[in-house]
Scaffold this motif. Structure first.
Motif, mmCIF file in Angstrom:
data_model
loop_
_atom_site.group_PDB
_atom_site.id
_atom_site.type_symbol
_atom_site.label_atom_id
_atom_site.label_comp_id
_atom_site.label_asym_id
_atom_site.label_seq_id
_atom_site.Cartn_x
_atom_site.Cartn_y
_atom_site.Cartn_z
ATOM 1 N N ALA A 14 0.934 -1.211 -0.041
ATOM 2 C CA ALA A 14 0.075 0.103 0.233
ATOM 3 C C ALA A 14 0.775 1.217 0.039
ATOM 4 N N GLY A 15 1.767 1.213 0.474
ATOM 5 C CA GLY A 15 2.893 2.202 0.728
ATOM 6 C C GLY A 15 3.374 2.794 -0.435
ATOM 7 N N ASP A 16 3.691 1.834 -1.606
ATOM 8 C CA ASP A 16 4.206 2.162 -2.996
ATOM 9 C C ASP A 16 3.375 3.125 -3.620
ATOM 10 N N VAL A 17 2.000 2.758 -3.638
ATOM 11 C CA VAL A 17 0.939 3.632 -4.234
ATOM 12 C C VAL A 17 0.679 5.111 -3.396
ATOM 13 N N LEU A 18 1.004 4.852 -1.950
ATOM 14 C CA LEU A 18 0.570 6.040 -1.041
ATOM 15 C C LEU A 18 1.960 7.153 -1.523
ATOM 16 N N LEU A 19 2.965 6.377 -1.863
ATOM 17 C CA LEU A 19 4.160 7.612 -2.315
ATOM 18 C C LEU A 19 4.037 8.069 -3.761
ATOM 19 N N LYS A 20 3.487 7.086 -4.658
ATOM 20 C CA LYS A 20 2.948 7.362 -5.931
ATOM 21 C C LYS A 20 2.010 8.633 -6.014
#
Length: 352
Positions: A317-323
């Motif tokens: 989920a963190g990957d998309v939150l960064l993106k």
């Protein structure tokens, strides 16, 4: 000089004469007694202070309709029973969403708060001093929802549409991940930030085209209004985690363990007594039997130990939150997660 003092005396009550050396000796002895008494009193006060410092006056903990185990805990009074012998009070505070629980934790209004795993990551990345220490559920508690007669049937259909969601919660993260999988971003929709209850109401009134839903409200509109869950993916839901304030955990580690031990009691009771759990949910959240059953049908209470499995799910989920810019690019998600997830307390409890 001493010899002269010994020879001198004072007259009291007329004819009674008392030597000076006797008076000085008496005063010295009295002074010793006073100093000893003060020293003992100071020692006792320090000891009392230390005893007070080793336990909190009150344990403030949240309950939430999306965390059925917390409802059991509140109804049974097991925490109050456990800590009454220490004269420690228990204070319950309602959390209406992960974002609200994080606000309460950050303001020290609660010591323990229920959130989604991804929401805890967002809070930690933004400086909220918390530790995720326990899994209260593995739920499929969010999906993308639209009305019964809507033309929306897939995520791609959201382009240009008004979508309600509570920012900083699992439904928000779920929406971002769904959009990302479909080759879209939040810029392709009109995001309407509303608290969960208001988002549901806006969908039913037709004020928005879709809603990032959360149980039990999602189950309620599904069963009572015919609303459709047009996009579901259980793997995009992050775990339900219990968080503790870092300061509380550092100051009262034994109390954290004891809270989790009682949480475990409530979780195991919930697994063993599904009908009674449903009735507790109905009573506390004012839901119908059917809505409560639908929520619990999508809720797995079989595991409580937090660790690598949860870290992997939240990291995705963190990957998309960064993106999407929800978490700043300067944030090291792996490092934040490593500091957030703390399994030591529940591991000690599970071994007992």
């Amino acid at each position: 000089m001493i010899k002269q003092l010994k020879k001198r005396s004072f007259s009291f009550f007329g004819s009674l004469r008392i030597p000076v050396w006797f008076i000085l000796t008496a005063l010295a002895m009295a002074l010793v007694v006073v100093v000893s008494s003060c020293s003992g009193s100071s020692s006792n006060q320090t000891q009392d202070s230390n005893q007070t410092a080793n336990k909190p006056a009150t344990i403030k903990i949240d309950y939430a309709y999306y965390n059925p185990v917390s409802l059991v805990l509140k109804e049974k009074g097991w925490l109050e029973e456990e800590f009454s012998k220490d004269q420690v009070k228990v204070e319950w505070v309602l959390s209406l969403g992960s974002n609200k629980a994080l606000q309460l934790l950050n303001s020290r209004s609660i010591d323990f708060g229920s959130t989604a795993g991804a929401a805890a990551l967002i809070g930690k990345a933004n400086g909220n001093p918390i530790k995720s220490i326990y899994v209260y559920s593995k739920p499929e508690w969010t999906a993308l929802v639209t009305t019964a007669n809507s033309s929306i049937n897939k995520v791609e259909d959201l382009k240009g549409k008004r979508v309600a969601v509570t920012q900083g919660t699992d439904p928000h993260v779920f929406l971002l991940r769904a959009l990302d999988q479909a080759g879209l971003s939040v810029k392709d929709i009109e995001l309407i930030p509303l608290q969960h209850k208001d988002g549901k109401a806006a969908l039913e009134k037709g004020d928005v085209d879709a809603w990032g839903g959360l149980d039990p409200l999602m189950a309620q509109t599904e069963l009572e209004k015919g609303s459709r869950l047009f996009f579901r993916d259980a793997n995009l839901n992050t775990y339900g985690v219990l968080n503790v304030r870092e300061e509380f955990a550092k100051e009262y580690p034994s109390y954290v363990e004891r809270v989790l031990a009682i949480y475990e009691k409530a979780r195991k009771w919930s697994v063993d007594n599904p009908d009674e759990l449903k009735q507790t949910l109905v009573k506390e959240s004012k839901l119908t039997d059917a809505v409560a059953a639908k929520q619990l049908e999508r809720t797995d209470l079989s595991n409580s130990v937090i660790g690598k499995e949860q870290e992997t799910a939240i990291n995705a989920a963190g990957d998309v939150l960064l993106k999407s810019g929800v978490i700043k690019n300067s944030v090291n998600v792996g490092q934040v997660l490593g500091d957030l997830i703390d399994p030591q307390f529940v591991e000690k409890v599970s071994k007992k």
